[in-house]
Scaffold this active site. Structure first.
Site, mmCIF file in Angstrom:
data_model
loop_
_atom_site.group_PDB
_atom_site.id
_atom_site.type_symbol
_atom_site.label_atom_id
_atom_site.label_comp_id
_atom_site.label_asym_id
_atom_site.label_seq_id
_atom_site.Cartn_x
_atom_site.Cartn_y
_atom_site.Cartn_z
ATOM 1 C CG ASP A 108 184.568 13.196 -50.897
ATOM 2 O OD1 ASP A 108 185.011 12.170 -51.446
ATOM 3 O OD2 ASP A 108 183.369 13.534 -50.944
ATOM 4 C CG ASP A 137 182.268 12.107 -57.015
ATOM 5 O OD1 ASP A 137 182.299 12.825 -58.019
ATOM 6 O OD2 ASP A 137 182.824 10.985 -56.974
ATOM 7 C CG ASP A 161 179.726 14.785 -49.467
ATOM 8 O OD1 ASP A 161 180.830 14.255 -49.750
ATOM 9 O OD2 ASP A 161 178.661 14.449 -50.008
#
Length: 228
Positions: free
Chosen positions: A16, A18, A174
């Protein structure tokens, strides 16, 4: 005597963007503050916006303007993206330890790439600013395909493009939708605990294969989940 396999880095890792590789919250906050200033509102504290960043533009605009009707906020998304494009890469930077982690993967011969829900045109603009344009083997954005995470399609297409079977890739993210997408794609997953989370988020409940506190831990081959 049984032969014990040496601990090795994975064949491929997909990340991922961001909240996982990039601490982009300061850029996002600058965009939100420009919108708030245009409406005679004070800047939003970064710590209040940060937990919403991995949830996307709509979540950030909702957090900044909770009193505004949902339909009206929806019409503000292009404005947010325009402001964000102007702030792109000006304030944010990779999380501490990310460059060391990527370097360790590259030295081990691991292919790495990015699968993000950020619009592809914005993600691609970031790559040369970060020095990743030639290093990242694949980049899939949230609008690249007909589906985005938590659908597994972006991860499966990324694996296909780099020529590595999905079970031989590991996905690092996240947010819960990252882990859901990895599971649906048949990829082992790493929960990036250093990223953005709301207070009510429970990363244990996401059931990722491993949870890692900091990128530097992933400079060690033994920290990565076993490939199935």
């Amino acid at each position: 005597m049984a032969v014990v396999d040496a601990v090795t880095f994975p064949k491929a890792v997909l990340f991922d963007l961001d909240g996982t590789l990039l601490d982009s919250a300061p850029d996002m906050a600058a965009a939100i503050d420009a919108m708030r200033a245009a409406r005679s509102q004070p800047a939003m504290p970064l710590d209040e916006l940060r937990p919403h960043v991995s949830k996307g533009a709509r979540a950030m605009v909702a957090a900044a303007f909770p009193q505004v009707d949902v339909a009206e906020r929806e019409s503000w998304i292009p404005e947010f993206l325009d402001h964000y494009e102007r702030e792109l890469g000006r304030h944010g930077k990779p999380f501490a330890g990310v460059e060391a982690m990527l370097g360790a993967l590259e030295r081990a011969g691991t292919i790495w790439g990015i699968v993000t829900n950020k619009p592809e045109y914005l993600a691609r603009q970031l790559m040369p600013l970060l020095g990743w344009e030639q290093r990242s083997a694949v980049l899939i954005g949230g609008d690249t395909l007909k589906a985005r995470k938590p659908d597994p399609l972006p991860l499966l297409v990324a694996a296909e493009r780099i020529g590595v079977a999905a079970p031989d890739c590991i996905y690092v993210g996240d947010d819960e939708r990252d882990i859901l997408a990895a599971r649906a794609a048949g990829m082992p997953s790493v929960v990036a605990l250093w990223g953005y989370r709301l207070d009510e988020d429970d990363p244990v409940a996401w059931q990722g294969d491993v949870m890692i506190d900091a990128p530097l831990e992933l400079t060690q081959a033994a920290a990565w989940p076993l490939r199935r």
